[in-house]
Design a protein around this motif. Sequence first.
Motif, PDB file in Angstrom:
ATOM      1  N   LEU A  97       0.811  -1.212   0.000  1.00 46.10           N
ATOM      2  CA  LEU A  97       0.000   0.000   0.000  1.00 46.10           C
ATOM      3  C   LEU A  97       0.847   1.267   0.000  1.00 46.10           C
ATOM      4  CD1 LEU A  97      -2.879  -1.069   2.392  1.00 46.10           C
ATOM      5  CD2 LEU A  97      -3.021  -0.666  -0.063  1.00 46.10           C
ATOM      6  N   SER A  98       2.079   1.179   0.507  1.00 43.01           N
ATOM      7  CA  SER A  98       2.934   2.371   0.541  1.00 43.01           C
ATOM      8  C   SER A  98       4.155   2.256  -0.379  1.00 43.01           C
ATOM      9  CB  SER A  98       3.382   2.653   1.974  1.00 43.01           C
ATOM     10  OG  SER A  98       4.103   1.549   2.473  1.00 43.01           O
ATOM     11  N   THR A  99       4.168   1.260  -1.261  1.00 40.14           N
ATOM     12  CA  THR A  99       5.272   1.092  -2.207  1.00 40.14           C
ATOM     13  C   THR A  99       5.313   2.288  -3.156  1.00 40.14           C
ATOM     14  OG1 THR A  99       5.041  -1.303  -2.135  1.00 40.14           O
ATOM     15  CG2 THR A  99       6.210  -0.403  -4.025  1.00 40.14           C
ATOM     16  N   THR A 100       6.511   2.848  -3.345  1.00 37.15           N
ATOM     17  CA  THR A 100       6.643   4.001  -4.244  1.00 37.15           C
ATOM     18  C   THR A 100       7.361   3.657  -5.547  1.00 37.15           C
ATOM     19  OG1 THR A 100       8.678   4.696  -3.157  1.00 37.15           O
ATOM     20  CG2 THR A 100       6.613   5.661  -2.351  1.00 37.15           C
ATOM     21  N   SER A 101       8.077   2.532  -5.575  1.00 41.29           N
ATOM     22  CA  SER A 101       8.849   2.168  -6.752  1.00 41.29           C
ATOM     23  C   SER A 101       8.738   0.669  -7.009  1.00 41.29           C
ATOM     24  CB  SER A 101      10.315   2.555  -6.540  1.00 41.29           C
ATOM     25  OG  SER A 101      11.076   2.213  -7.656  1.00 41.29           O
ATOM     26  N   LEU A 102       8.590   0.301  -8.265  1.00 46.79           N
ATOM     27  CA  LEU A 102       8.516  -1.112  -8.648  1.00 46.79           C
ATOM     28  C   LEU A 102       9.502  -1.351  -9.777  1.00 46.79           C
ATOM     29  CD1 LEU A 102       7.127  -3.915  -8.471  1.00 46.79           C
ATOM     30  CD2 LEU A 102       5.530  -3.095 -10.198  1.00 46.79           C
ATOM     31  N   ASP A 103      10.419  -2.288  -9.566  1.00 49.61           N
ATOM     32  CA  ASP A 103      11.407  -2.627 -10.586  1.00 49.61           C
ATOM     33  C   ASP A 103      11.201  -4.085 -10.989  1.00 49.61           C
ATOM     34  OD1 ASP A 103      13.538  -3.011 -12.266  1.00 49.61           O
ATOM     35  OD2 ASP A 103      15.053  -2.333 -10.838  1.00 49.61           O
TER      36      ASP A 103
END
Length: 142
Positions: A97-103
């Motif tokens: 819910l608080s993830t800001t970046s996805l690689d």
Amino acid sequence: MIAIAEALKVNSAVTKIDVSDNEIGGFKDGPLSPFKSTPEGPAALAEALKVNTTVQWVSVKDSRIGDEGKRALGQALLANHRSSIAAFDCDEWTIGLSTTSLDVSGKRLTSCDGILLAGVLKSNTSITTVRKRQLPFSRPKI
């Protein structure tokens, strides 16, 4: 899974669904038998998520939903214009819910992974960066 999915269509209290390690995408006849894929579990969950507006987080990690299940879930999330799902946990990636970046660079994602990812990102307001380098999306195994 089908009964739970039916209940989720009308439930307005559940905010998290964790069906990880449940093999909703199939079954084994015994410990030594091969895995048999069945689309009923993921399809039922997808139908529920197409209308549910309160679920915010879903985990299908190690549930063997396969490409067909990912496509069904992604299409359901994209079709639900009031979906609240902003967090998702699957074998290929995790968005909290608080993830800001996805690689997802270097991951062998199919177009079905892309559909599911798009469905989750549609309602997510915390992701500011998505990174996908090197390997292109491949054809699904359906």
